[in-house]
Write a protein that holds these residues in place. Structure first.
Motif, PDB file in Angstrom:
ATOM      1  N   SER A 102       3.445  -0.887  15.589  1.00 33.57           N
ATOM      2  CA  SER A 102       2.717  -0.885  14.315  1.00 33.57           C
ATOM      3  C   SER A 102       2.688  -2.268  13.676  1.00 33.57           C
ATOM      4  O   SER A 102       2.050  -2.457  12.631  1.00 33.57           O
ATOM      5  CB  SER A 102       3.347   0.115  13.346  1.00 33.57           C
ATOM      6  OG  SER A 102       4.689  -0.239  13.066  1.00 33.57           O
ATOM      7  N   ASN A 104       1.619  -5.944  12.685  1.00 31.90           N
ATOM      8  CA  ASN A 104       0.372  -6.700  12.703  1.00 31.90           C
ATOM      9  C   ASN A 104       0.638  -8.102  13.259  1.00 31.90           C
ATOM     10  O   ASN A 104       1.777  -8.450  13.584  1.00 31.90           O
ATOM     11  CB  ASN A 104      -0.264  -6.758  11.313  1.00 31.90           C
ATOM     12  CG  ASN A 104       0.627  -7.441  10.277  1.00 31.90           C
ATOM     13  OD1 ASN A 104       1.504  -8.234  10.604  1.00 31.90           O
ATOM     14  ND2 ASN A 104       0.396  -7.114   9.017  1.00 31.90           N
ATOM     15  N   ASP A 144      -2.511  -3.958  14.218  1.00 32.37           N
ATOM     16  CA  ASP A 144      -1.385  -3.412  14.977  1.00 32.37           C
ATOM     17  C   ASP A 144      -1.523  -3.894  16.417  1.00 32.37           C
ATOM     18  O   ASP A 144      -2.369  -4.739  16.728  1.00 32.37           O
ATOM     19  CB  ASP A 144      -1.335  -1.879  14.879  1.00 32.37           C
ATOM     20  CG  ASP A 144      -2.642  -1.220  15.322  1.00 32.37           C
ATOM     21  OD1 ASP A 144      -3.532  -1.922  15.847  1.00 32.37           O
ATOM     22  OD2 ASP A 144      -2.785   0.002  15.156  1.00 32.37           O
TER      23      ASP A 144
END
Length: 328
Positions: A102, A104, A144
């Motif tokens: 998850s 970034n 993500d």
């Protein structure tokens, strides 16, 4: 300092107990070893669809140029962790360096920064981790992770000579000279130039890639612009060199200078800043790309990886060669 999982598995043979245990943990039964010649040993890909992982194996002869005289075995060279894959469940286990699917782009870079790993940004980010390169592909707008790929870094063979290599300027001065010319032998002496070999006498490809990271190519003189004076129209002249990154195609690597003050670890973004614009030709796909630039004294075609974000090889040609070959 020991490498974390799965980097610690890279380079191990398919039948190594640690690799076997890893595969069996994901319900994969390793195939029996196959007796094949080194050049015929195919790559092997094994998927753990319920875990969101994939394991890639390559011949040791392909990975380690120094092993060409030994029986080839399959070694683990790539491990994928998928956040998205049409045929797999997303990976949900523990990842090294505190990474999460998850994360970034900013979070990934912050977490890898503490390792001191250099980042080469482009479509994906590539991080140097010693024996491994980590490639991170992101979802839309870098929100993500699409996948993580741990790659075994190439291991170039030892150079047969540690002497200084000729400058690019010295090589350019040899364009148009027969491969048998004394000036060619003198300027390429540090490369252990095989002056008496059939390749030199016949004026074709003289490959010094494995020992010095360079291929020297001779062609008919009419291919150059302007056409050089030669003893006869049948005398092939030096028209092109190809310079290789250490480890590329089993190369020891070119240690001399590159055009436009390029360096092997320059990524596509740095390449676009260093090579004068506009380029005279470009091509790019999901794995690789190249850019072409014509200068007064030479043409240069720079090939790069869009996975690992570095230069793989540089093709330097005498004026007129690219155009003549492209129109053939």
């Amino acid at each position: 300092m020991p490498y974390p999982w799965p980097i610690d598995l890279l380079g191990l043979a398919l039948n190594d107990p640690r690799v076997t245990a890893e595969l069996q943990q994901h319900g994969i039964r390793p195939p029996a070893p196959t007796a094949m010649a080194a050049d015929d040993l195919p790559d092997l890909w094994l998927q753990a669809t319920a875990a969101g992982m994939e394991f890639g194996f390559e011949s040791s002869a392909k990975l380690d140029a120094g092993e060409t005289d030994r029986p080839a075995v399959l070694r683990l060279s790539q491990v994928y962790f998928y956040g998205r894959h049409p045929n797999m469940i997303a990976y949900s286990g523990v990842l090294p360096f505190g990474l999460s699917m998850s994360d970034n782009r900013t979070a990934v870079r912050m977490k890898l920064a503490v390792t001191g790993a250099a980042c080469r940004p482009y479509r994906r980010d590539a991080f140097d981790l010693g024996i491994s390169t980590l490639v991170v592909a992101y979802g839309a707008n870098g929100a993500d992770i699409d996948f993580l790929l741990f790659l075994l870094a190439a291991r170039p063979p030892e150079q047969s000579s540690r002497q200084q290599q000729p400058t690019l300027e010295a090589i350019l001065a040899l364009f148009g000279k027969p491969l048998t010319d004394a000036a060619v032998a003198r300027n390429l002496a540090h490369l252990n130039w095989p002056a008496r070999s059939d390749a030199v006498r016949h004026g074709g490809l003289v490959s010094l890639r494995r020992s010095h990271g360079i291929d020297v190519i001779g062609r008919a003189p009419f291919i150059m612009r302007p056409r050089p004076e030669t003893p006869s129209a049948a005398t092939n002249v030096l028209t092109e060199v190809v310079l290789y990154r250490p480890g590329a195609l089993g190369s020891a690597g070119w240690r001399g200078d590159l055009p436009f003050d390029l360096h092997w670890n320059d990524g596509p973004e740095e390449l676009s800043r260093k090579v004068p614009q506009p380029a005279h030709g470009t091509h790019e796909d999901d794995f690789s790309g190249w850019t072409l630039r014509h200068e007064a004294a030479f043409s240069a075609q720079v090939h790069y990886s869009t996975m690992e974000n570095f230069i793989v090889r540089v093709r330097v040609m005498a004026p007129g060669v690219w155009e003549r070959l492209a129109s053939a």
